[in-house]
Design an enzyme around this catalytic site. Structure first.
Site, mmCIF file in Angstrom:
data_model
loop_
_atom_site.group_PDB
_atom_site.id
_atom_site.type_symbol
_atom_site.label_atom_id
_atom_site.label_comp_id
_atom_site.label_asym_id
_atom_site.label_seq_id
_atom_site.Cartn_x
_atom_site.Cartn_y
_atom_site.Cartn_z
ATOM 1 C CG ASP A 114 -2.013 -1.034 1.149
ATOM 2 O OD1 ASP A 114 -2.411 -1.403 0.030
ATOM 3 O OD2 ASP A 114 -2.491 -1.472 2.211
ATOM 4 C CG ASP A 130 -6.553 -1.345 -1.776
ATOM 5 O OD1 ASP A 130 -6.765 -2.561 -1.949
ATOM 6 O OD2 ASP A 130 -5.677 -0.909 -1.000
#
Length: 169
Positions: A114, A130
């Site tokens: 991330d 995402d």
């Protein structure tokens, strides 16, 4: 969208996701983070073993298996119902591409990379995959809500016209 175009679209999105994660690992991991817009947006390298907000962090295998099963169901649905709305197909393709992008990380690394961190709200660090999943899911929900409202209006109009016709007999 043809099966070939759908497949190509997914592959392009998955490759973009993996490219972004490669670049983040190569350039951001050594410095940890860089502020893009002060107090608004930061790119920060994070190894997320969990799901949203780090939930299920100790259950990587479960998350991987669950993700693969869910992807299989969505892909099966898409193939079985490919003649449905092109918009619905697009939303499902976005979710599939994002899901596959994160599953690749889980299988290859045992965590998801991330890197997008909004600073103006208390929110999780996330990635391009995402974003694909979220945009696809929210777009699909809005579409389904609008479609439901249209169906309700049609049903009401049909009942009203039926009552008028019965009243005229």
């Amino acid at each position: 969208m043809t099966v070939f175009l759908s497949f190509a679209f997914c592959i392009v999105l998955i490759c973009l996701d993996q490219l972004f994660k490669f670049l983040v690992t190569a350039f951001l991991k050594p410095i940890e983070y860089i502020d893009v817009i002060e107090n608004v947006l930061r790119f920060r390298y994070v190894e997320n073993t969990g799901a949203v907000f780090g939930s299920f962090a100790t259950h990587t295998l479960f998350l991987t298996v669950f993700s693969v099963v869910l992807l299989g169901v969505v892909i099966f649905y898409l193939i079985k119902n490919r003649d449905q709305s092109k918009f619905v197909n697009l939303t499902l393709l976005l979710m599939i591409a994002g899901g596959i992008g994160n599953v690749i990380d889980r299988i290859r690394l045992q965590y998801v990379i991330d890197y997008i961190e909004p600073l103006f709200i208390d929110f999780a660090v996330f990635n391009f995959a995402d974003c694909l999943i979220t945009v696809g899911a929210f777009s699909l929900m809005i579409y389904l809500i609008i479609d439901l409202i249209k169906d309700i209006k049609k049903e009401k109009a049909s009942k009203l016209s039926g009552e008028k016709n019965n009243g005229n007999n």
